[in-house]
Design an enzyme around this catalytic site. Structure first.
Site, mmCIF file in Angstrom:
data_model
loop_
_atom_site.group_PDB
_atom_site.id
_atom_site.type_symbol
_atom_site.label_atom_id
_atom_site.label_comp_id
_atom_site.label_asym_id
_atom_site.label_seq_id
_atom_site.Cartn_x
_atom_site.Cartn_y
_atom_site.Cartn_z
ATOM 1 N N GLY A 105 72.031 21.089 -12.041
ATOM 2 C CA GLY A 105 71.886 19.750 -11.486
ATOM 3 C C GLY A 105 73.193 19.011 -11.265
ATOM 4 O O GLY A 105 73.237 18.046 -10.498
ATOM 5 N N ASP A 106 74.264 19.435 -11.930
ATOM 6 C CA ASP A 106 75.574 18.787 -11.770
ATOM 7 C C ASP A 106 76.666 19.799 -12.108
ATOM 8 O O ASP A 106 77.574 19.506 -12.886
ATOM 9 C CB ASP A 106 75.657 17.558 -12.672
ATOM 10 C CG ASP A 106 76.844 16.656 -12.339
ATOM 11 O OD1 ASP A 106 77.373 16.747 -11.206
ATOM 12 O OD2 ASP A 106 77.235 15.859 -13.218
ATOM 13 N N PHE A 107 76.578 20.973 -11.519
ATOM 14 C CA PHE A 107 77.517 22.055 -11.814
ATOM 15 C C PHE A 107 78.822 21.779 -11.063
ATOM 16 O O PHE A 107 78.962 22.087 -9.885
ATOM 17 C CB PHE A 107 76.920 23.402 -11.401
ATOM 18 C CG PHE A 107 77.588 24.585 -12.040
ATOM 19 C CD1 PHE A 107 77.270 24.964 -13.332
ATOM 20 C CD2 PHE A 107 78.538 25.317 -11.343
ATOM 21 C CE1 PHE A 107 77.882 26.061 -13.937
ATOM 22 C CE2 PHE A 107 79.158 26.419 -11.932
ATOM 23 C CZ PHE A 107 78.833 26.790 -13.226
ATOM 24 N N ASN A 111 82.010 19.620 -15.659
ATOM 25 C CA ASN A 111 81.006 20.067 -16.629
ATOM 26 C C ASN A 111 81.216 21.514 -17.047
ATOM 27 O O ASN A 111 80.303 22.153 -17.570
ATOM 28 C CB ASN A 111 79.599 19.848 -16.078
ATOM 29 C CG ASN A 111 79.253 18.379 -16.052
ATOM 30 O OD1 ASN A 111 79.661 17.623 -16.922
ATOM 31 N ND2 ASN A 111 78.521 17.960 -15.040
#
Length: 181
Positions: A105-107, A111
């Site tokens: 979802g937020d690669f 992160n």
């Protein structure tokens, strides 16, 4: 540290220095809806982290799951840089997540933590469980927008058996966004 949905603070737990990620109440939401969202997202993130570990992906270990918080490892290191081997490995990691049915979802490089033990993925707060090619393509696109070494990342991602279909979908998604004259 404060994010859009959570506050992360250092804590001592079981004699270890760990992190507590606590989802904050949103006063603009109806109390019951807010509670349901925070509880659901917290539990889902814990399950995603557990399943990622089972898939061989390095990520924080969760020590406790509360109603609206997680206590987990603090991963020290630096964020992912443009090194070709690191980008290739990051592609392999995303492929492993997708093979396990996990959408991050937020690669992004923010992160992904790199240290002497390898590449670790953090912050599954926007993640979900899905094998949908469209969702997998969105994960790849998110990463590609944040890096220079796209070819190296894709080379690593191609180790994922479903990568061909995902990469074709990326072309379709990107063509939707282009203006035609």
């Amino acid at each position: 540290m404060r994010g859009a949905e959570a506050v992360i603070v250092p804590v001592e737990f079981l004699g270890k220095k760990l992190l507590k990620k606590e989802r904050q109440k949103k006063t603009y939401r109806i109390k019951e809806i807010d509670t349901e969202l925070r509880v659901g997202r917290t539990r889902r993130e814990a399950r995603l982290l557990h399943k990622a570990k089972l898939a061989g992906v390095k990520c924080p270990t969760v020590y406790e799951v509360g109603i609206d918080y997680l206590i987990m490892d603090k991963i020290s290191g630096r964020k992912l840089r443009g090194d070709s081997e690191e980008l290739k490995e990051a592609g392999e990691v995303l492929g492993a997540l997708h093979a396990a049915g996990i959408i991050h979802g937020d690669f992004t490089p923010y992160n992904i933590i790199v240290n002497s033990s390898g590449i670790f993925v953090i912050d599954f707060g926007l993640g979900s469980f899905s094998k949908k090619v469209e969702s997998q393509a969105d994960d790849v696109i998110t990463m590609l927008r944040g890096i220079e070494g796209k070819k190296q990342f894709i080379a690593g991602y191609k180790k994922f058996s479903g990568s061909r279909e995902v990469l074709k979908r990326i072309e379709k998604i990107e063509s939707r966004a282009r203006y035609r004259s």
